[in-house]
Design an enzyme around this catalytic site. Structure first.
Site, mmCIF file in Angstrom:
data_model
loop_
_atom_site.group_PDB
_atom_site.id
_atom_site.type_symbol
_atom_site.label_atom_id
_atom_site.label_comp_id
_atom_site.label_asym_id
_atom_site.label_seq_id
_atom_site.Cartn_x
_atom_site.Cartn_y
_atom_site.Cartn_z
ATOM 1 N N ASP A 126 1.512 -14.883 4.093
ATOM 2 C CA ASP A 126 1.445 -14.411 2.559
ATOM 3 C C ASP A 126 1.937 -15.551 1.506
ATOM 4 O O ASP A 126 2.453 -16.211 1.882
ATOM 5 C CB ASP A 126 2.416 -13.207 2.825
ATOM 6 C CG ASP A 126 3.577 -13.353 3.416
ATOM 7 O OD1 ASP A 126 3.981 -14.439 3.756
ATOM 8 O OD2 ASP A 126 4.306 -12.467 3.873
ATOM 9 N N ASP A 162 12.125 -2.842 6.282
ATOM 10 C CA ASP A 162 11.654 -1.577 6.057
ATOM 11 C C ASP A 162 10.336 -1.557 7.138
ATOM 12 O O ASP A 162 9.593 -0.575 6.832
ATOM 13 C CB ASP A 162 11.189 -1.295 4.745
ATOM 14 C CG ASP A 162 10.405 -2.555 4.352
ATOM 15 O OD1 ASP A 162 9.916 -3.257 4.887
ATOM 16 O OD2 ASP A 162 9.831 -2.248 3.031
ATOM 17 N N HIS A 212 8.138 -3.914 7.597
ATOM 18 C CA HIS A 212 6.868 -4.463 7.042
ATOM 19 C C HIS A 212 6.515 -5.556 7.858
ATOM 20 O O HIS A 212 7.667 -6.335 8.154
ATOM 21 C CB HIS A 212 6.741 -4.781 5.558
ATOM 22 C CG HIS A 212 7.667 -5.906 4.937
ATOM 23 N ND1 HIS A 212 8.823 -5.616 4.007
ATOM 24 C CD2 HIS A 212 7.800 -7.246 5.170
ATOM 25 C CE1 HIS A 212 9.613 -7.110 4.044
ATOM 26 N NE2 HIS A 212 9.033 -7.878 4.607
ATOM 27 N N GLU A 259 3.945 -3.712 3.091
ATOM 28 C CA GLU A 259 4.739 -2.619 2.749
ATOM 29 C C GLU A 259 4.492 -1.286 3.582
ATOM 30 O O GLU A 259 3.168 -0.927 3.745
ATOM 31 C CB GLU A 259 5.184 -2.524 1.533
ATOM 32 C CG GLU A 259 5.733 -3.694 0.775
ATOM 33 C CD GLU A 259 7.083 -4.286 1.277
ATOM 34 O OE1 GLU A 259 7.481 -3.875 1.985
ATOM 35 O OE2 GLU A 259 7.560 -4.690 0.370
HETATM 36 C C1 GLP Z 1 9.469 -11.647 3.837
HETATM 37 C C2 GLP Z 1 8.257 -12.254 4.718
HETATM 38 C C3 GLP Z 1 7.956 -11.740 5.978
HETATM 39 C C4 GLP Z 1 9.236 -11.689 6.851
HETATM 40 C C5 GLP Z 1 10.234 -10.931 6.147
HETATM 41 C C6 GLP Z 1 11.494 -10.932 7.006
HETATM 42 O O1 GLP Z 1 9.256 -10.316 3.373
HETATM 43 N N1 GLP Z 1 6.980 -12.123 3.711
HETATM 44 O O2 GLP Z 1 6.792 -12.533 6.491
HETATM 45 O O3 GLP Z 1 8.891 -11.493 8.109
HETATM 46 O O4 GLP Z 1 10.528 -11.530 5.000
HETATM 47 O O5 GLP Z 1 12.295 -12.109 6.525
HETATM 48 P P1 GLP Z 1 13.591 -12.552 7.705
HETATM 49 O O6 GLP Z 1 12.747 -13.134 8.811
HETATM 50 O O7 GLP Z 1 14.031 -13.714 6.494
HETATM 51 O O8 GLP Z 1 14.332 -11.388 8.138
#
Ligand code: GLP
Length: 264
Positions: free
Chosen positions: A70, A139, A141, A146
């Site tokens: 992304d 949440d 995702h 989302e």
């Molecule tokens: C962001 C990214 C996701 C990731 C999520 C969780 O929203 N787009 O790909 O999985 O954060 O992040 P973290 O690993 O820092 O908790």
């Protein structure tokens, strides 16, 4: 779906082992592996371990293709939180992958639908993703899909939830207003096309998302639950992230009793 509960450093080693095996297996076939790479804090220890293996053990990423999950829409090319720059810093610059072989959705494209379609085509032309690293948001995702995302979605523009922008504000000096409102993200069907999905989650704040993802009903309200339909999904979690799992004892017994040849 396999669930592995172990301390963080061991999870990173297991994920790195899997990536290394894929690299070696593809090389033995005379081909180059295709990696799916993620931003966020969850995969950082895996990148550290892969960089260590590159430096100390000669693990080579030459010829490997990597596709990001992304990207934020509208962040300038030199913005440190632009995901392409984050991946460069945390992974690509630390191994011998050709920067031109690292691709992500173009968050600065003037024609966003065309850029998303081109990204899907690029993944397909590369032969599809062999192993996809993934985190999960609080949440539920995955990538930036989302709650409410179509389980059949492909790369497209999405609006970030307030929760995700608050979670990610820590990367923007704690200021939620500086977090972009939109992103481009691989869809849930895009992620499902990867041949092996490795999802990493650590910390108590991920416990509910992990519980839903592994044990909840498959629902767009918890987008990661789509992985229950994946034929080869591995969920790597530490004790805190596993703390709400109903079948934690069974997952532990299963992993402990695994034949050594089986791998994850
Ligand atoms: C962001 C990214 C996701 C990731 C999520 C969780 O929203 N787009 O790909 O999985 O954060 O992040 P973290 O690993 O820092 O908790």
């Amino acid at each position: 779906m396999e669930v592995v509960i172990a301390p963080g450093p061991e999870l990173a080693r297991l994920a790195a082992d899997t990536v290394e095996q894929v690299l070696r297996a593809r090389a033995a076939e005379g081909r180059h592996a295709v990696l799916g790479i993620a931003t966020g804090s969850s995969p950082l220890a895996v990148y550290d371990e892969l960089a260590r293996r590159h430096t100390e053990e000669g693990l080579s990423f030459a010829g490997v293709r990597a596709f990001m999950l992304d990207e934020y829409v509208g962040l300038p090319v030199d913005h440190p939180e632009r995901y392409r720059n984050v991946i460069e810093k945390e992974f690509a610059s630390r191994v011998d992958i050709d920067p031109a072989d690292v691709q992500g959705p173009d968050g600065l494209a003037s024609d966003i639908p065309a850029a998303c379609a081109a990204y899907e085509a690029a993944i397909t032309e590369a032969g599809g993703v062999d192993v996809q690293l993934l985190g999960v948001g609080t949440d539920g995702h995955i990538a930036f899909n989302e709650p409410g995302s179509s389980l059949a979605s492909r790369t497209r523009i999405k609006t970030l939830t307030r929760q995700t922008r608050e979670d990610n504000a820590r990367f923007f000096d704690g200021d939620v207003d500086r977090v972009p409102t939109h992103c481009l993200t691989q869809g849930l069907a895009t992620i499902m096309s990867a041949r092996h999905v490795l999802l990493l989650a650590t910390g108590k704040h991920k416990a509910e998302a992990v519980h839903q993802l592994v044990e909840g009903p498959v629902s767009a309200m918890w987008p990661g639950t789509v992985l229950q339909h994946h034929p080869h999904a591995t969920v790597l979690v530490d004790e805190a992230a596993a703390s709400r799992l109903q079948l934690a004892a069974y997952y532990r017994e299963t992993f402990d009793a695994k034949p050594s040849w089986q791998g994850i």
